[in-house]
Design a protein around this motif. Structure first.
Motif, PDB file in Angstrom:
ATOM      1  N   VAL A  12       2.573  20.810 -25.571  1.00 33.53           N
ATOM      2  CA  VAL A  12       3.928  20.422 -25.983  1.00 33.53           C
ATOM      3  C   VAL A  12       4.306  19.084 -25.361  1.00 33.53           C
ATOM      4  N   HIS A  17       6.527  17.769 -29.483  1.00 27.06           N
ATOM      5  CA  HIS A  17       6.947  18.416 -30.733  1.00 27.06           C
ATOM      6  C   HIS A  17       6.358  19.830 -30.728  1.00 27.06           C
ATOM      7  N   PHE A  18       7.212  20.854 -30.825  1.00 31.93           N
ATOM      8  CA  PHE A  18       6.729  22.227 -30.752  1.00 31.93           C
ATOM      9  C   PHE A  18       5.860  22.586 -31.956  1.00 31.93           C
ATOM     10  N   GLN A  29       4.954  28.960 -33.768  1.00 34.46           N
ATOM     11  CA  GLN A  29       5.876  28.278 -32.871  1.00 34.46           C
ATOM     12  C   GLN A  29       6.716  29.226 -32.004  1.00 34.46           C
ATOM     13  N   SER A  33       7.346  28.761 -27.939  1.00 35.63           N
ATOM     14  CA  SER A  33       8.664  28.485 -27.352  1.00 35.63           C
ATOM     15  C   SER A  33       9.000  29.497 -26.261  1.00 35.63           C
ATOM     16  N   ARG A  37       9.719  28.819 -22.220  1.00 41.10           N
ATOM     17  CA  ARG A  37      10.937  29.290 -21.544  1.00 41.10           C
ATOM     18  C   ARG A  37      10.579  30.137 -20.326  1.00 41.10           C
ATOM     19  N   LEU A  48      11.726  20.567 -20.311  1.00 42.28           N
ATOM     20  CA  LEU A  48      11.799  19.828 -21.575  1.00 42.28           C
ATOM     21  C   LEU A  48      13.228  19.786 -22.070  1.00 42.28           C
ATOM     22  N   HIS A  49      13.674  18.625 -22.523  1.00 40.87           N
ATOM     23  CA  HIS A  49      14.946  18.514 -23.230  1.00 40.87           C
ATOM     24  C   HIS A  49      14.661  18.657 -24.716  1.00 40.87           C
ATOM     25  N   ARG A  50      15.325  19.612 -25.365  1.00 42.07           N
ATOM     26  CA  ARG A  50      15.139  19.866 -26.781  1.00 42.07           C
ATOM     27  C   ARG A  50      16.380  19.396 -27.513  1.00 42.07           C
ATOM     28  N   SER A  51      16.180  18.627 -28.574  1.00 39.62           N
ATOM     29  CA  SER A  51      17.316  18.156 -29.374  1.00 39.62           C
ATOM     30  C   SER A  51      16.855  17.959 -30.803  1.00 39.62           C
ATOM     31  N   VAL A  55      11.650  16.246 -28.650  1.00 37.62           N
ATOM     32  CA  VAL A  55      11.446  16.810 -27.321  1.00 37.62           C
ATOM     33  C   VAL A  55      11.144  15.681 -26.348  1.00 37.62           C
ATOM     34  N   THR A  56      11.771  15.724 -25.179  1.00 39.20           N
ATOM     35  CA  THR A  56      11.468  14.755 -24.123  1.00 39.20           C
ATOM     36  C   THR A  56      11.246  15.509 -22.823  1.00 39.20           C
TER      37      THR A  56
END
Length: 283
Positions: A12, A17-18, A29, A33, A37, A48-51, A55-56
């Motif tokens: 990841v 990108h998941f 996926q 995920s 978590r 990870l920041h998910r938006s 993903v960053t």
């Protein structure tokens, strides 16, 4: 903290990108995920920041990525050293295509550095078998191009190369900056022998039934173009002889460079080969 979960995280973190990471790991996926978590809960930090934008990595994620790569690399080295000690110190690699590919050269150098005690046997194959003898059990792992029938195999993409039409330099179409498949309608294309993988044959014929001379090797393809005005295809970046031109094809999917092995094969030499190949071909 399991090695498997760390492999998930690294996928990841590298793909950012998941969906792409799940495809790379050959899993769906949602469980990926959930695993990430659980890992975040285990280490007590957001990794990870998910938006909506993607993903960053967080600062904590950046640290874990570096440490996870080191740990996984060490684990793979241990597996290979055990295999060598057990007498399983040989791997046979099937190769299709241009042996001067920079990615393949980086891979060979990196594998030699990582596993100096492993004997690597190389089996080069012609264009009639894109799996390079993998299905027949002649090789352990194949460094090749897709597409081909993947049933029973695990395939990982290393790179995608745009392709072009190979034409004689005096062909009227050779002066174009770009072509479409429709521009080549009615032309003769080189053919592969009967029994060749249908997906492979269809791709290199632009997805249409074609007629033309039968070839088995890259040089035969080029000679068919040179002597008969046949149309061929080639990845861009492969320099043809002076008398030939490669014109980019705007409506052809890229040619995928892949590494493939038998599904379920847990040979640590193969696992390490795939890991090193992924790094060697990474942009």
């Amino acid at each position: 903290m399991e090695l498997r979960t760390l492999r998930y995280f690294v996928a990841v973190a590298e793909e950012l990108h998941f969906g792409r990471a799940a495809a790379r790991l050959y899993m769906s996926q949602p469980p990926l995920s959930r695993a990430i978590r659980r890992l975040e809960a285990d280490v007590g930090a957001v990794l990870l920041h998910r938006s909506a934008a993607g993903v960053t990595l967080t600062p904590a994620g950046t640290v874990l990525l570096d440490e996870a790569r080191t740990l996984l690399d060490r684990a793979d080295r241990i597996r290979v050293r055990v295999a060598v000690a057990a007498g399983a110190a040989t791997i046979t690699v099937g190769i299709l295509g241009d042996g001067s590919d920079p990615g393949a050269m980086r891979l060979a150098a990196a594998y030699r550095r990582r596993h100096p005690g492993v004997e690597v046997r190389v089996r080069e194959t012609d264009l009639t078998d894109p799996t390079c003898g993998l299905r027949a059990g002649l090789v352990d792992v194949a460094l090749t191009r897709g597409p081909f029938e993947e049933t029973g195999l695990t395939v990982r993409e290393l790179r995608a190369d745009p392709v072009g039409a190979v034409l004689r330099a005096d062909d009227p179409l050779a002066r174009r900056d770009r072509l479409r498949l429709a521009d080549l309608a009615g032309r003769r294309w080189f053919q592969f022998p009967g029994g060749t993988d249908p997906l492979w044959r269809s791709y290199w014929n632009g997805g249409e039934p074609r007629e033309g001379p039968v070839v088995r090797a890259v040089q035969e393809c080029l000679q068919a173009v040179l002597w008969n005005g046949t149309v061929g295809m080639s990845p861009l970046g492969h320099e043809p002889p002076e008398e030939l031109i490669v014109v980019p094809l705007a409506d052809m999917a890229p040619s995928r460079v892949v590494v493939a092995w038998k599904a379920g094969d847990v040979n640590p030499l193969i696992r390490s080969f795939v890991q090193i190949a992924t790094a060697a071909y990474r942009p």
